[in-house]
Design a protein around this motif. Structure first.
Motif, PDB file in Angstrom:
ATOM      1  N   THR A  33      37.564  45.084  31.234  1.00 33.84           N
ATOM      2  CA  THR A  33      36.692  44.388  31.286  1.00 33.84           C
ATOM      3  C   THR A  33      35.836  44.624  32.327  1.00 33.84           C
ATOM      4  O   THR A  33      35.260  43.704  32.762  1.00 33.84           O
ATOM      5  CB  THR A  33      37.339  42.396  31.485  1.00 33.84           C
ATOM      6  OG1 THR A  33      38.416  42.418  30.455  1.00 33.84           O
ATOM      7  CG2 THR A  33      36.020  41.584  30.952  1.00 33.84           C
ATOM      8  N   ASN A  34      35.609  45.845  33.163  1.00 34.90           N
ATOM      9  CA  ASN A  34      34.707  46.202  33.429  1.00 34.90           C
ATOM     10  C   ASN A  34      33.297  45.907  32.380  1.00 34.90           C
ATOM     11  O   ASN A  34      33.647  46.694  31.498  1.00 34.90           O
ATOM     12  CB  ASN A  34      34.819  48.360  34.073  1.00 34.90           C
ATOM     13  CG  ASN A  34      35.825  47.016  35.024  1.00 34.90           C
ATOM     14  OD1 ASN A  34      35.897  46.829  35.823  1.00 34.90           O
ATOM     15  ND2 ASN A  34      36.483  48.795  35.005  1.00 34.90           N
ATOM     16  N   ASP A  60      37.640  42.823  37.400  1.00 34.67           N
ATOM     17  CA  ASP A  60      38.581  42.197  38.372  1.00 34.67           C
ATOM     18  C   ASP A  60      37.777  41.044  39.455  1.00 34.67           C
ATOM     19  O   ASP A  60      38.570  40.309  40.251  1.00 34.67           O
ATOM     20  CB  ASP A  60      39.934  42.841  39.513  1.00 34.67           C
ATOM     21  CG  ASP A  60      38.986  43.964  40.365  1.00 34.67           C
ATOM     22  OD1 ASP A  60      37.638  44.150  40.444  1.00 34.67           O
ATOM     23  OD2 ASP A  60      39.617  44.153  40.671  1.00 34.67           O
ATOM     24  N   ASN A  61      36.508  41.350  39.224  1.00 32.74           N
ATOM     25  CA  ASN A  61      35.934  40.303  40.593  1.00 32.74           C
ATOM     26  C   ASN A  61      35.087  39.082  39.055  1.00 32.74           C
ATOM     27  O   ASN A  61      34.422  38.081  39.212  1.00 32.74           O
ATOM     28  CB  ASN A  61      34.470  40.811  41.109  1.00 32.74           C
ATOM     29  CG  ASN A  61      34.097  40.771  41.373  1.00 32.74           C
ATOM     30  OD1 ASN A  61      34.881  39.501  42.712  1.00 32.74           O
ATOM     31  ND2 ASN A  61      32.722  40.078  42.200  1.00 32.74           N
ATOM     32  N   ILE A  62      35.298  39.010  37.677  1.00 38.40           N
ATOM     33  CA  ILE A  62      34.646  38.027  36.645  1.00 38.40           C
ATOM     34  C   ILE A  62      35.851  36.778  36.794  1.00 38.40           C
ATOM     35  O   ILE A  62      36.662  36.905  36.213  1.00 38.40           O
ATOM     36  CB  ILE A  62      34.298  39.154  35.470  1.00 38.40           C
ATOM     37  CG1 ILE A  62      33.491  39.669  35.629  1.00 38.40           C
ATOM     38  CG2 ILE A  62      34.351  37.955  35.019  1.00 38.40           C
ATOM     39  CD1 ILE A  62      33.462  41.184  34.296  1.00 38.40           C
ATOM     40  N   LYS A 118      30.606  28.397  45.071  1.00 42.31           N
ATOM     41  CA  LYS A 118      32.541  28.877  45.765  1.00 42.31           C
ATOM     42  C   LYS A 118      32.912  29.745  46.099  1.00 42.31           C
ATOM     43  O   LYS A 118      33.444  29.399  44.075  1.00 42.31           O
ATOM     44  CB  LYS A 118      32.649  27.563  46.925  1.00 42.31           C
ATOM     45  CG  LYS A 118      32.090  26.459  47.416  1.00 42.31           C
ATOM     46  CD  LYS A 118      32.839  25.749  47.578  1.00 42.31           C
ATOM     47  CE  LYS A 118      32.692  24.209  48.775  1.00 42.31           C
ATOM     48  NZ  LYS A 118      31.538  23.806  48.926  1.00 42.31           N
ATOM     49  N   PRO A 119      33.941  30.533  46.248  1.00 41.48           N
ATOM     50  CA  PRO A 119      34.501  31.684  45.764  1.00 41.48           C
ATOM     51  C   PRO A 119      35.550  31.082  45.246  1.00 41.48           C
ATOM     52  O   PRO A 119      36.217  29.933  45.570  1.00 41.48           O
ATOM     53  CB  PRO A 119      34.434  32.063  46.966  1.00 41.48           C
ATOM     54  CG  PRO A 119      33.186  31.814  48.072  1.00 41.48           C
ATOM     55  CD  PRO A 119      32.765  30.614  47.596  1.00 41.48           C
ATOM     56  N   VAL A 120      35.706  31.784  44.582  1.00 43.83           N
ATOM     57  CA  VAL A 120      37.299  31.505  43.302  1.00 43.83           C
ATOM     58  C   VAL A 120      38.651  31.809  43.983  1.00 43.83           C
ATOM     59  O   VAL A 120      38.692  33.002  44.510  1.00 43.83           O
ATOM     60  CB  VAL A 120      37.344  32.152  41.702  1.00 43.83           C
ATOM     61  CG1 VAL A 120      38.536  31.782  41.145  1.00 43.83           C
ATOM     62  CG2 VAL A 120      36.135  31.666  41.471  1.00 43.83           C
TER      63      VAL A 120
END
Length: 98
Positions: free
Chosen positions: A36-37, A67-69, A94-96
């Protein structure tokens, strides 16, 4: 690039991506892989503020690691065009935390 479930119909469509660190990136999905890139074209980041309108930072061709989505969603370009981003106010996300 390899195909994956759910994203194939969104290729060449305008999408909105929320990243794990709270960024909102909008662009045209050009491709993706099994991790999922994703590759976005004509992309920009929307930076929200409670004091001033939404700032749009041009990114152009942009890659986001899978991995950042956090969320990927289709963007209705007609509805989006009707929003006056300069008048919109909101708290930055806010960050997850996993």
């Amino acid at each position: 690039m390899a195909t994956g479930p759910g994203l194939e119909p969104l290729v060449d469509q305008m999408i909105s991506v929320i990243t794990n660190d709270g960024r909102n990136i909008v662009g045209i999905l050009k491709g993706f892989d099994q991790a999922t890139n994703i590759i976005l074209d004509e992309s920009h980041e929307r930076v929200f503020s409670t004091k001033e309108g939404v700032q749009q930072i041009v990114l152009g061709l942009y890659i986001i690691r899978g991995d950042n989505i956090s969320i990927i969603g289709e963007l209705d370009e007609n509805l989006d065009a009707d929003i006056e981003l300069s008048r919109l106010r909101g708290n930055p996300l806010k960050p997850v935390i996993h």
